[in-house]
Scaffold this active site. Structure first.
Site: not given
Ligand code: PGA
Ligand code: ZN
Length: 426
Positions: A163, A313, A366-368
């Site tokens: 990711q 996480d 943060h978040r995505s």
């Molecule tokens: P998410 O991703 O905000 O889409 O959960 C961020 C991460 O995995 O750190």
């Molecule tokens: Zn993550």
């Protein structure tokens, strides 16, 4: 009534950086101080996160509306907190948790609860005439920014399986110089991709999302080239950090790397990371394995935990119970802190403290799906975490946090400290 008594709480449905609805809360104190908080939203969410309440009615905003959460703020939370002292954050948060009454905030919604909790902290800081970071603590340490310049997984289409590929400017002398380094490398990476005929569109967190990658290792090579092209020394000026978000790769006991047409078990994934850390200047790997693969995490931590930062996480979801299990079972050595995973400011602070007692570092995140709200920038300094993860060097919902941190660094003046490599000392 005291000046910090809560006078009114309103909520609104707004849009996040992906164009999906989220909750904003406007809170006013008796003395006239006001604050607004906007709640972020994840895409690769952990199964053990607090519940993000969505209307699910199918038609409006494709079922993603948050009018139920908005109504819960205005009809249930507002009457209960009116008159309460906003400067007593713990009592407010305890009341919010009791009003909900479920272990995962499923009744009122973590998005409803967090909006009020954050707005309360901001309003109390405003009433005291101090910026939030100073209201929260005495910290003068700017965080090392982990900057996600190449987006894959659920945050992009047809890019890497993993990711996030992040820059960690460990050799910068100040936070502002770390941001300059990040920006220059980000633009150099665009040139590198362009020269290779790869597309330079960006993903959810503002990092490039090239299609046509042969392997999940190739982004590491591309980024190293960009670091050198921008005139920096890989490893010394700028190190690397990864978030494979491996829960998204996991099924039936194996991790599928679709781009490489192969699947690996936890031991083989650990071997892969071990090999990468020999060849690349990687200082941190987040969610290298899946959220419930505790045995795998134990092996990963035994193998690599003395050398690099291993961040939980989805594994920990900012939840003290899961963090304490991780500490007991020697899984990971750092925690990602996402306020909406747990739903209140006080519980986020508890998560940082639980980790700190066992020597686990914390990374504010943060978040995505984000908004223009910059509260997490103040949290990183006020709660003295030394690291923040808030996206790439493009897209204003990410940059807003970096801009706020540069402002804080200037305000702190000669007291400001940038930890650089020391933030990752093992
Ligand atoms: P998410 O991703 O905000 O889409 O959960 C961020 C991460 O995995 O750190
Ligand atoms: Zn993550």
């Amino acid at each position: 009534m005291s000046a910090t008594a809560i006078a009114s709480v309103r909520a609104r449905e707004i849009l996040d950086s992906r164009g999906d609805p989220t909750v904003a809360v406007d809170l006013e104190l008796a003395g006239g101080a006001r604050a607004t908080a906007m709640v972020p939203s994840g895409a690769s969410t952990g199964a053990h996160e607090a519940v993000e309440l969505r209307d699910g009615d199918g038609k409006r905003y494709r079922g993603k509306g948050v009018l139920t959460a908005v109504r819960n703020v205005e009809r249930t939370i507002a009457p209960a907190v009116r008159g309460k002292d906003a400067s007593d954050q713990r009592s407010i948060d305890r009341l919010l948790i009791e009003l909900d009454g479920t272990p995962n905030k499923a009744k009122l919604g973590a998005n409803a609860i967090l909006g009020v909790s954050l707005a309360c902290a901001r309003a109390a800081a405003a009433a005291s005439g101090t910026p939030l970071y100073r209201y929260l603590g005495k910290g003068a340490t700017l965080p090392v920014p982990l900057m996600n310049v190449l987006n894959g997984g659920k945050h992009a289409t047809d890019s890497a399986d993993m990711q996030e590929y992040m820059l960690a400017p460990v050799g910068a002398p100040t936070f502002a110089e770390a941001i300059r380094m990040g920006s220059e490398i980000f633009h150099a990476l665009k040139d590198v991709l362009h020269d290779k005929g790869m597309n330079t569109g960006v993903g959810d967190e503002g990092g490039f999302a090239p299609s046509g990658l042969g392997t999940n290792e190739q982004p590491l090579e591309l980024i190293l080239t960009a670091i050198a092209r921008a005139g920096y020394r890989p490893g010394e000026d700028c190190a690397l950090a990864l978030d494979p978000a491996a829960t998204e790769l996991f099924s039936g006991g194996r991790y599928t790397l679709a781009r490489e047409k192969r699947s690996l078990d936890a031991r083989a994934m650990t071997d892969l990371y071990a090999e990468w850390t020999k060849r690349y200047p990687i200082v941190s790997i987040e969610d290298g394995l899946a959220e419930d693969d505790w045995a795998g995490w134990r092996h990963l931590t035994t193998t690599l935990g003395a050398r690099i930062q291993l961040v939980g996480d989805d594994l920990f979801v900012t939840n003290v119970e899961r963090i304490e299990r991780g500490i007991r079972e020697k899984c990971a050595n750092a925690i990602l802190i996402k306020v909406n995973q747990i739903g209140t400011v006080s519980e986020s602070i508890d998560a940082i403290e639980a980790g700190r007692r066992a020597g686990y570092a914390s990374v504010i995140s943060h978040r995505s799906g984000e908004t223009e709200d910059t509260t997490i920038a103040d949290l990183a300094v006020g709660l003295d975490t030394g690291q923040i993860k808030t996206g790439s060097l493009s897209r204003s919902e990410r940059i807003a946090k970096y801009n706020r941190l540069m402002q804080i660094e200037r305000e702190l003046g000669s007291a400001a400290r940038y930890p650089g490599r020391a933030a990752f000392a093992r």
